[in-house]
Design a protein around this motif. Structure first.
Motif, PDB file in Angstrom:
ATOM      1  N   TYR A   1       0.943  -0.968   0.048  1.00  0.00           N
ATOM      2  CA  TYR A   1      -0.154   0.112   0.110  1.00  0.00           C
ATOM      3  C   TYR A   1       0.534   1.102  -0.214  1.00  0.00           C
ATOM      4  N   HIS A   2       0.535   1.913  -0.889  1.00  0.00           N
ATOM      5  CA  HIS A   2       1.780   3.403  -0.766  1.00  0.00           C
ATOM      6  C   HIS A   2       1.090   4.466  -0.378  1.00  0.00           C
ATOM      7  N   TYR A   3       1.602   4.404   0.793  1.00  0.00           N
ATOM      8  CA  TYR A   3       1.210   5.568   2.154  1.00  0.00           C
ATOM      9  C   TYR A   3       1.269   6.663   2.091  1.00  0.00           C
ATOM     10  N   GLU A   4       2.868   6.822   1.674  1.00  0.00           N
ATOM     11  CA  GLU A   4       3.166   8.100   1.239  1.00  0.00           C
ATOM     12  C   GLU A   4       4.587   8.467   0.433  1.00  0.00           C
ATOM     13  N   ILE A   5       4.725   9.584  -0.149  1.00  0.00           N
ATOM     14  CA  ILE A   5       5.069   9.059  -1.043  1.00  0.00           C
ATOM     15  C   ILE A   5       6.398   7.925  -1.972  1.00  0.00           C
ATOM     16  N   SER A   6       7.311   8.156  -0.190  1.00  0.00           N
ATOM     17  CA  SER A   6       8.153   7.358  -0.254  1.00  0.00           C
ATOM     18  C   SER A   6       8.215   5.907   0.798  1.00  0.00           C
ATOM     19  N   ASN A   7       6.304   5.765   1.021  1.00  0.00           N
ATOM     20  CA  ASN A   7       7.026   4.882   2.058  1.00  0.00           C
ATOM     21  C   ASN A   7       5.679   3.759   0.828  1.00  0.00           C
ATOM     22  N   PHE A   8       5.624   2.587   1.968  1.00  0.00           N
ATOM     23  CA  PHE A   8       5.170   2.013   0.979  1.00  0.00           C
ATOM     24  C   PHE A   8       4.854   0.141   2.479  1.00  0.00           C
ATOM     25  N   ALA A   9       3.572   0.331   2.711  1.00  0.00           N
ATOM     26  CA  ALA A   9       3.182  -1.082   3.856  1.00  0.00           C
ATOM     27  C   ALA A   9       2.423  -2.382   3.469  1.00  0.00           C
ATOM     28  N   LYS A  10       2.860  -3.560   4.072  1.00  0.00           N
ATOM     29  CA  LYS A  10       1.852  -4.756   3.556  1.00  0.00           C
ATOM     30  C   LYS A  10       0.853  -4.533   4.001  1.00  0.00           C
ATOM     31  N   SER A  11      -0.343  -3.437   4.974  1.00  0.00           N
ATOM     32  CA  SER A  11      -1.207  -3.473   5.064  1.00  0.00           C
ATOM     33  C   SER A  11      -1.673  -2.416   6.024  1.00  0.00           C
ATOM     34  N   GLU A  12      -2.388  -1.562   6.612  1.00  0.00           N
ATOM     35  CA  GLU A  12      -2.481  -0.773   7.038  1.00  0.00           C
ATOM     36  C   GLU A  12      -1.658  -0.702   8.557  1.00  0.00           C
ATOM     37  N   LYS A  13      -1.813  -1.829   8.844  1.00  0.00           N
ATOM     38  CA  LYS A  13      -1.621  -2.735   9.746  1.00  0.00           C
ATOM     39  C   LYS A  13       0.099  -1.622  10.171  1.00  0.00           C
ATOM     40  N   CYS A  14       0.791  -1.815   9.113  1.00  0.00           N
ATOM     41  CA  CYS A  14       2.099  -2.271   9.060  1.00  0.00           C
ATOM     42  C   CYS A  14       3.017  -0.664   8.909  1.00  0.00           C
ATOM     43  N   ILE A  15       2.268   0.412   8.357  1.00  0.00           N
ATOM     44  CA  ILE A  15       2.283   1.675   8.408  1.00  0.00           C
ATOM     45  C   ILE A  15       2.947   2.178   9.246  1.00  0.00           C
ATOM     46  N   SER A  16       4.296   2.789   9.020  1.00  0.00           N
ATOM     47  CA  SER A  16       5.420   3.991  10.422  1.00  0.00           C
ATOM     48  C   SER A  16       4.270   4.378  11.357  1.00  0.00           C
ATOM     49  N   LYS A  17       3.748   4.140  12.390  1.00  0.00           N
ATOM     50  CA  LYS A  17       2.942   4.811  13.272  1.00  0.00           C
ATOM     51  C   LYS A  17       3.695   6.323  13.356  1.00  0.00           C
ATOM     52  N   HIS A  18       5.090   5.725  13.973  1.00  0.00           N
ATOM     53  CA  HIS A  18       6.298   7.167  14.260  1.00  0.00           C
ATOM     54  C   HIS A  18       6.413   8.666  12.904  1.00  0.00           C
ATOM     55  N   ASN A  19       6.348   7.946  12.152  1.00  0.00           N
ATOM     56  CA  ASN A  19       6.606   8.167  10.403  1.00  0.00           C
ATOM     57  C   ASN A  19       5.813   9.504  10.398  1.00  0.00           C
ATOM     58  N   CYS A  20       3.761   8.393  10.297  1.00  0.00           N
ATOM     59  CA  CYS A  20       2.737   9.195  10.699  1.00  0.00           C
ATOM     60  C   CYS A  20       2.693  10.659  10.855  1.00  0.00           C
ATOM     61  N   LYS A  21       3.245  10.589  12.311  1.00  0.00           N
ATOM     62  CA  LYS A  21       3.052  11.615  12.867  1.00  0.00           C
ATOM     63  C   LYS A  21       3.888  12.945  12.609  1.00  0.00           C
ATOM     64  N   TYR A  22       4.987  12.991  11.486  1.00  0.00           N
ATOM     65  CA  TYR A  22       6.083  14.104  10.742  1.00  0.00           C
ATOM     66  C   TYR A  22       4.868  14.575   9.801  1.00  0.00           C
ATOM     67  N   TRP A  23       4.442  13.684   9.230  1.00  0.00           N
ATOM     68  CA  TRP A  23       3.474  14.322   7.956  1.00  0.00           C
ATOM     69  C   TRP A  23       1.778  14.920   8.214  1.00  0.00           C
ATOM     70  N   HIS A  24       1.460  13.983   9.827  1.00  0.00           N
ATOM     71  CA  HIS A  24       0.144  15.074  10.390  1.00  0.00           C
ATOM     72  C   HIS A  24       0.681  15.884  10.862  1.00  0.00           C
ATOM     73  N   HIS A  25       1.608  16.042  10.786  1.00  0.00           N
ATOM     74  CA  HIS A  25       2.252  17.557  11.726  1.00  0.00           C
ATOM     75  C   HIS A  25       1.765  17.343  13.163  1.00  0.00           C
ATOM     76  N   VAL A  26       2.043  16.239  14.174  1.00  0.00           N
ATOM     77  CA  VAL A  26       1.922  15.653  15.706  1.00  0.00           C
ATOM     78  C   VAL A  26       2.731  15.834  16.122  1.00  0.00           C
ATOM     79  N   PRO A  27       2.614  16.158  17.635  1.00  0.00           N
ATOM     80  CA  PRO A  27       4.126  16.865  18.619  1.00  0.00           C
ATOM     81  C   PRO A  27       4.963  15.846  18.820  1.00  0.00           C
ATOM     82  N   TYR A  28       6.029  16.053  18.605  1.00  0.00           N
ATOM     83  CA  TYR A  28       6.826  14.584  18.575  1.00  0.00           C
ATOM     84  C   TYR A  28       7.968  15.774  18.870  1.00  0.00           C
ATOM     85  N   LEU A  29       9.426  14.704  20.101  1.00  0.00           N
ATOM     86  CA  LEU A  29      10.721  15.879  20.515  1.00  0.00           C
ATOM     87  C   LEU A  29      10.981  15.123  20.318  1.00  0.00           C
TER      88      LEU A  29
END
Ligand code: SF4
Length: 381
Positions: free
Chosen positions: A233-261
Motif C-alpha cells: 500500500y503506497h501511503y506516502e511518497i516514499s513509503n509502502f506498507a504490507k497492510s494498514e497495520k504495518c504503516i510506520s506510526k512514528h513517521n506518520c506523526k511528522y506527516w500529520h503535524h503531530v507533536p514530537y520530542l
C-alpha cells in the motif's frame, strides 16, 4: 494522534558517501553521550509533559544498532520513567547490516524493541560500493533473516533508487529481491545530493553522473507500479506498507503535524507550534547538558502561515491527502474555497482528485509534487 519521541544516535561505523545525517565514527564518547542524553530527557520532562501519552519511540541516526542493548535499554527506561508511554507503543530501532548478529538482535527484542528499520539500500553490490555502505548484499540479507530468527514480526527495509549507473532494470531487480524477503514495510527514496557530502563534491567536480529528472520520475513510477502490484500500500511518497497495520506510526506523526520530542545531537522537535533543533556536535551537546543547558541550535515559533503551508505540504505527500474537516478544525477556514484557483487546474490535468471529504494528488501528481506544492505557499491568505 498521540505524540512521539525521536532519539538521535550520532554514531556510525563509517560515513556513507551520500549521507548528510549528523554522525561521527569515533565511538569513544558513547558513554558520555548516554549520560547526557538521559540528562536531556530529565530536563524536558520538567517542562514538556504531553496531554496524551507517547505511543512511539524511534531510535534513528546515525546507526543506533552500533549501541549494545544495555545502552538502548537505559534510554528506553529513562523515557518511560520520565514520560507517560503507552504499553503497546511502537518502538523502532534503525539497524545497519553488518552491525548486528543473532544474539544482539535477540537482546534488542528482549528490551522491548518491536520494530526494525533495516538500511539495505540496494540489492546490488556495485550500488552498495558506490554509496559507501559497509555491507554487501549477502550481509544485508543475512541481517534481515537473523532479525526474523530473533522474532521480529515488524520489519521495514530502506532502499535508494536513481543511483548513478543504476538503470530501471537494476532497480526492478532490487525491488524483486526486496519483496522476496516479505518485509512489512518498504521505504524507497530517490537519491538526493546533499551539500557537504562526498557525492556533492564529486558532482561539483563533474565526477558523478546523475539521472535526469525525467528518468527519476520513471524510477518513481516503476516503484509505485511494482510494489502496489505486489500488494504493498503506497501511503506516502516514499513509503509502502504490507497492510494498514504495518504503516510506520512514528513517521506518520511528522506527516500529520503531530507533536514530537527529539533528543540527541541534531534531533528536531515540534511542540506547541514551536520547532527547535539541537546542535550537530556530540562534544557541544555533551558539554551544554553537563551544565544543565538545553543543547539548542535554534528554536522558532512557527507563524500561522508556516504551520498552514507545512500542513498542506506534508499531508499532500500522503496518499490520504487533506481531510476537509481536520483542516477546517485546525485552521478555521474551508480548504476548497480558499485554494480553488490552485485546485481547479490540478483537477483538469488529472494531477489531483477532489472527493467528498478530502483532496489528494493522483499518482501523476505525486510524480511532480515538488513543482505543484509551492503554489500553496504562494497563495494569498
Ligand atoms: S547512511 Fe546511515 S550508516 Fe551511512 S553514514 Fe548516514 S547515518 Fe551512517
Amino acid at each position: 494522534m498521540n505524540p512521539g519521541i525521536y532519539i538521535h544516535v550520532p554514531f556510525c561505523t563509517s560515513k556513507c558517501a551520500y549521507c548528510d545525517f549528523y554522525s561521527v565514527t569515533n565511538l569513544t564518547s558513547v558513554s558520555e553521550y548516554i549520560k547526557q542524553l538521559c540528562r536531556e530527557i530529565d530536563l524536558y520532562s520538567e517542562t514538556h509533559q504531553p496531554q496524551q501519552a507517547f505511543d512511539t519511540i524511534y531510535l534513528g541516526g546515525g546507526t543506533p544498532s552500533v549501541l549494545d542493548s544495555e545502552n538502548i535499554s537505559i534510554i528506553i527506561n529513562k523515557i518511560k520513567e520520565n514520560f507517560p508511554v503507552n504499553q503497546d507503543s511502537e518502538i523502532t530501532l534503525e539497524v545497519n547490516p553488518g552491525t548486528v548478529d543473532l544474539e544482539k538482535l535477540k537482546s534488542f527484542k528482549s528490551i522491548g524493541i518491536n520494530r526494525l528499520s533495516i538500511g539495505i539500500q540496494s540489492f546490488s553490490d556495485r550500488d552498495l560500493k558506490l554509496l559507501g555502505r559497509i555491507h554487501t548484499v549477502e550481509e544485508a540479507e543475512k541481517s534481515y533473516q537473523l532479525s526474523r530468527q530473533a522474532g521480529f514480526e515488524d520489519i521495514g527495509i530502506d532502499l535508494i533508487y536513481a543511483i548513478p549507473k543504476q538503470d530501471l532494470k537494476d532497480w526492478k531487480m532490487s525491488l524483486n529481491k526486496a519483496i522476496k524477503l516479505k518485509p512489512e514495510h518498504i521505504s524507497a527514496y530517490n537519491l538526493t545530493i546533499e551539500k557537504g557530502t562526498p557525492f556533492f563534491r564529486l558532482q561539483e567536480s563533474g565526477h558523478l553522473e546523475l539521472h535526469e529528472e525525467k528518468v527519476e520520475e520513471e524510477f518513481f513510477n516503476l516503484t509505485h507500479d511494482f510494489l502496489t502490484n505486489h500488494g504493498y500500500y503506497h501511503y506516502e511518497i516514499s513509503n509502502f506498507a504490507k497492510s494498514e497495520k504495518c504503516i510506520s506510526k512514528h513517521n506518520c506523526k511528522y506527516w500529520h503535524h503531530v507533536p514530537y520530542l527529539g533528543f540527541g545531537p541534531s534531533s528536531h522537535s515540534f511542540w506547541n507550534n514551536t520547532r527547535w533543533a539541537n546542535v550537530s556536535s556530540v562534544e557541544q551537546y555533551n558539554s551544554l547538558l553537563s551544565r544543565n543547558q538545553r543543547p539548542l541550535d535554534f528554536e522558532e515559533i512557527l507563524k500561522f502561515e508556516d504551520v498552514l503551508f507545512e500542513y498542506i505540504f506534508l499531508n499532500l505527500r500522503t496518499y490520504q491527502g487533506i481531510f476537509f474537516e481536520s483542516f477546517q478544525n485546525k485552521f478555521g477556514f474551508n480548504f476548497v474555497n480558499k485554494y480553488e484557483k490552485i485546485i481547479n487546474p490540478l483537477l483538469l490535468e488529472n494531477l489531483a482528485i477532489l472527493e467528498e471529504q478530502s483532496f489528494k494528488l493522483t499518482q501523476k501528481g505525486m510524480t511532480i509534487s515538488d513543482s505543484i506544492l509551492p503554489a500553496f505557499s504562494n497563495a494569498q491568505l
